[in-house]
Design an enzyme around this catalytic site. Sequence first.
Site, PDB file in Angstrom:
ATOM      1  N   ASN A  51      -5.838  -3.855   2.566  1.00 24.15           N
ATOM      2  CA  ASN A  51      -4.647  -3.454   1.808  1.00 24.15           C
ATOM      3  C   ASN A  51      -5.105  -3.110   0.392  1.00 24.15           C
ATOM      4  O   ASN A  51      -5.412  -4.008  -0.392  1.00 24.15           O
ATOM      5  CB  ASN A  51      -3.634  -4.608   1.800  1.00 24.15           C
ATOM      6  CG  ASN A  51      -2.424  -4.283   0.937  1.00 24.15           C
ATOM      7  OD1 ASN A  51      -2.253  -3.141   0.491  1.00 24.15           O
ATOM      8  ND2 ASN A  51      -1.581  -5.286   0.706  1.00 24.15           N
ATOM      9  N   TRP A  52      -5.139  -1.835   0.111  1.00 24.27           N
ATOM     10  CA  TRP A  52      -5.640  -1.391  -1.193  1.00 24.27           C
ATOM     11  C   TRP A  52      -4.606  -1.556  -2.311  1.00 24.27           C
ATOM     12  O   TRP A  52      -4.911  -1.295  -3.477  1.00 24.27           O
ATOM     13  CB  TRP A  52      -6.080   0.073  -1.114  1.00 24.27           C
ATOM     14  CG  TRP A  52      -7.397   0.273  -0.427  1.00 24.27           C
ATOM     15  CD1 TRP A  52      -8.278  -0.690  -0.038  1.00 24.27           C
ATOM     16  CD2 TRP A  52      -7.990   1.534  -0.059  1.00 24.27           C
ATOM     17  NE1 TRP A  52      -9.383  -0.103   0.548  1.00 24.27           N
ATOM     18  CE2 TRP A  52      -9.234   1.256   0.543  1.00 24.27           C
ATOM     19  CE3 TRP A  52      -7.590   2.873  -0.188  1.00 24.27           C
ATOM     20  CZ2 TRP A  52     -10.076   2.265   1.024  1.00 24.27           C
ATOM     21  CZ3 TRP A  52      -8.423   3.870   0.295  1.00 24.27           C
ATOM     22  CH2 TRP A  52      -9.652   3.569   0.890  1.00 24.27           C
ATOM     23  N   LYS A  53      -3.375  -1.906  -1.956  1.00 20.60           N
ATOM     24  CA  LYS A  53      -2.302  -2.054  -2.963  1.00 20.60           C
ATOM     25  C   LYS A  53      -2.259  -0.799  -3.843  1.00 20.60           C
ATOM     26  O   LYS A  53      -2.438   0.300  -3.326  1.00 20.60           O
ATOM     27  CB  LYS A  53      -2.508  -3.361  -3.741  1.00 20.60           C
ATOM     28  CG  LYS A  53      -2.680  -4.557  -2.775  1.00 20.60           C
ATOM     29  CD  LYS A  53      -2.615  -5.904  -3.414  1.00 20.60           C
ATOM     30  CE  LYS A  53      -2.784  -6.964  -2.326  1.00 20.60           C
ATOM     31  NZ  LYS A  53      -2.620  -8.322  -2.833  1.00 20.60           N
TER      32      LYS A  53
ATOM     33  N   GLY B 276      -7.101  -7.977   0.430  1.00 23.93           N
ATOM     34  CA  GLY B 276      -6.742  -7.195  -0.757  1.00 23.93           C
ATOM     35  C   GLY B 276      -7.976  -6.897  -1.585  1.00 23.93           C
ATOM     36  O   GLY B 276      -8.750  -5.978  -1.302  1.00 23.93           O
ATOM     37  N   GLY B 277      -8.205  -7.717  -2.632  1.00 25.83           N
ATOM     38  CA  GLY B 277      -9.264  -7.465  -3.603  1.00 25.83           C
ATOM     39  C   GLY B 277     -10.625  -7.136  -3.007  1.00 25.83           C
ATOM     40  O   GLY B 277     -11.290  -6.185  -3.438  1.00 25.83           O
TER      41      GLY B 277
ATOM     42  N   GLY C 209      -4.770 -13.254  -4.110  1.00 24.19           N
ATOM     43  CA  GLY C 209      -5.364 -12.877  -5.393  1.00 24.19           C
ATOM     44  C   GLY C 209      -5.743 -14.062  -6.268  1.00 24.19           C
ATOM     45  O   GLY C 209      -5.974 -13.904  -7.462  1.00 24.19           O
TER      46      GLY C 209
ATOM     47  N   HIS D 202       5.401  -7.360   2.717  1.00 25.99           N
ATOM     48  CA  HIS D 202       4.267  -7.943   1.980  1.00 25.99           C
ATOM     49  C   HIS D 202       4.818  -8.798   0.838  1.00 25.99           C
ATOM     50  O   HIS D 202       5.864  -8.487   0.266  1.00 25.99           O
ATOM     51  CB  HIS D 202       3.358  -6.832   1.433  1.00 25.99           C
ATOM     52  CG  HIS D 202       2.111  -7.398   0.832  1.00 25.99           C
ATOM     53  ND1 HIS D 202       2.076  -7.843  -0.468  1.00 25.99           N
ATOM     54  CD2 HIS D 202       0.890  -7.645   1.368  1.00 25.99           C
ATOM     55  CE1 HIS D 202       0.855  -8.334  -0.700  1.00 25.99           C
ATOM     56  NE2 HIS D 202       0.132  -8.217   0.392  1.00 25.99           N
TER      57      HIS D 202
ATOM     58  N   SER E  51      -7.060 -14.151  -0.335  1.00 29.21           N
ATOM     59  CA  SER E  51      -8.381 -14.488  -0.858  1.00 29.21           C
ATOM     60  C   SER E  51      -9.479 -14.514   0.222  1.00 29.21           C
ATOM     61  O   SER E  51     -10.382 -15.347   0.171  1.00 29.21           O
ATOM     62  CB  SER E  51      -8.336 -15.820  -1.633  1.00 29.21           C
ATOM     63  OG  SER E  51      -7.534 -15.658  -2.798  1.00 29.21           O
TER      64      SER E  51
HETATM   65  P1  13P Z   1      -6.269 -10.805  -1.796  1.00 26.75           P
HETATM   66  O1  13P Z   1      -7.247 -10.612  -0.658  1.00 26.75           O
HETATM   67  O2  13P Z   1      -6.637 -10.034  -3.020  1.00 26.75           O
HETATM   68  O3  13P Z   1      -5.971 -12.230  -2.028  1.00 26.75           O
HETATM   69  O4  13P Z   1      -4.880 -10.120  -1.309  1.00 26.75           O
HETATM   70  C1  13P Z   1      -4.353 -10.474  -0.081  1.00 26.75           C
HETATM   71  C2  13P Z   1      -3.273  -9.544   0.261  1.00 26.75           C
HETATM   72  O5  13P Z   1      -2.218  -9.556  -0.358  1.00 26.75           O
HETATM   73  C3  13P Z   1      -3.508  -8.583   1.350  1.00 26.75           C
HETATM   74  O6  13P Z   1      -2.327  -7.982   1.755  1.00 26.75           O
END
Ligand code: 13P
Length: 263
Positions: free
Chosen positions: A9-11, A234-235, A174, A96, A213
């Site tokens: 998920n690149w947000k 995410g990150g 995150g 989400h 995370s």
């Molecule tokens: P992180 O991996 O940055 O914690 O984010 C998780 C997330 O929200 C994936 O959708």
Amino acid sequence: MNHPIFAANWKMNHGPSEARAFLKTFLTQYQRHYDRTIIFFPPAASIAMVASEVEGRSDILVGAQNIYWQDTGAFTGEISGPIARDAGATVVLVGHSERRHVFGETDDECADKCAAAERAGLRPMLCVGEKLDERDARKTEEVVLRQLRAGFSKLEQIDAFNPIVAYEPVWAIGTGRNATPDDASTIHGVIRDELKAIVGDRARAIPVLYGGSVNSGNAPALLSAPDVDGVLVGGASLNTGSWISIARTRPTAEIAPEELGRE
Ligand code: 13P
């Protein structure tokens, strides 16, 4: 365990030119693994770019991070299921935690979005997860079950429906603080039991992913936990190096103990 899913998920990161550069590197370094599926969730403006870069790779899917629940009309700034589909998405994130807690999306709206995904032929990945205060108040199961039941409550044809669920505890997103494999497994078991109540035996084939995370260090143990069918990242999905090492993860059960020390 189901065939695992590795979802990025690149947000709000990687516009079309960065997405293209990312995919060029990724595709030269990540060879097809027949035992897993990769899904990219780029921002809406990059969906078509990612879809065209991965064309011909049946092991890689593209998803939208969000859709509106109406199919067309005067809704400035939104994208619909049919538009996401036309751009190349076959999956869509629904509910989400950032949609729920930054943009105030409700359970009822998530249900409308799952129904919109169903109409558009998109596979929804419904995200559920408790906030820290809810966890501290021992309300994790209650929150997750409420979000799950509500999210799938407006489907037309639940019997033909093929969703994905992602458990993402809000306190783990995150923060560098992931749920332990045991904790994730317990909640995934609760989710699986509820899915059984909703769709019967087909529940076993519904992937339940963990997110929050995830990185290349904790992915092997999380993916080895019972009922964890993949990860939503995410990150650590934003950088080709860390994403490729996550996408290549083997569950710890398949890794020799002496190798684990080097992970
Ligand atoms: P992180 O991996 O940055 O914690 O984010 C998780 C997330 O929200 C994936 O959708």
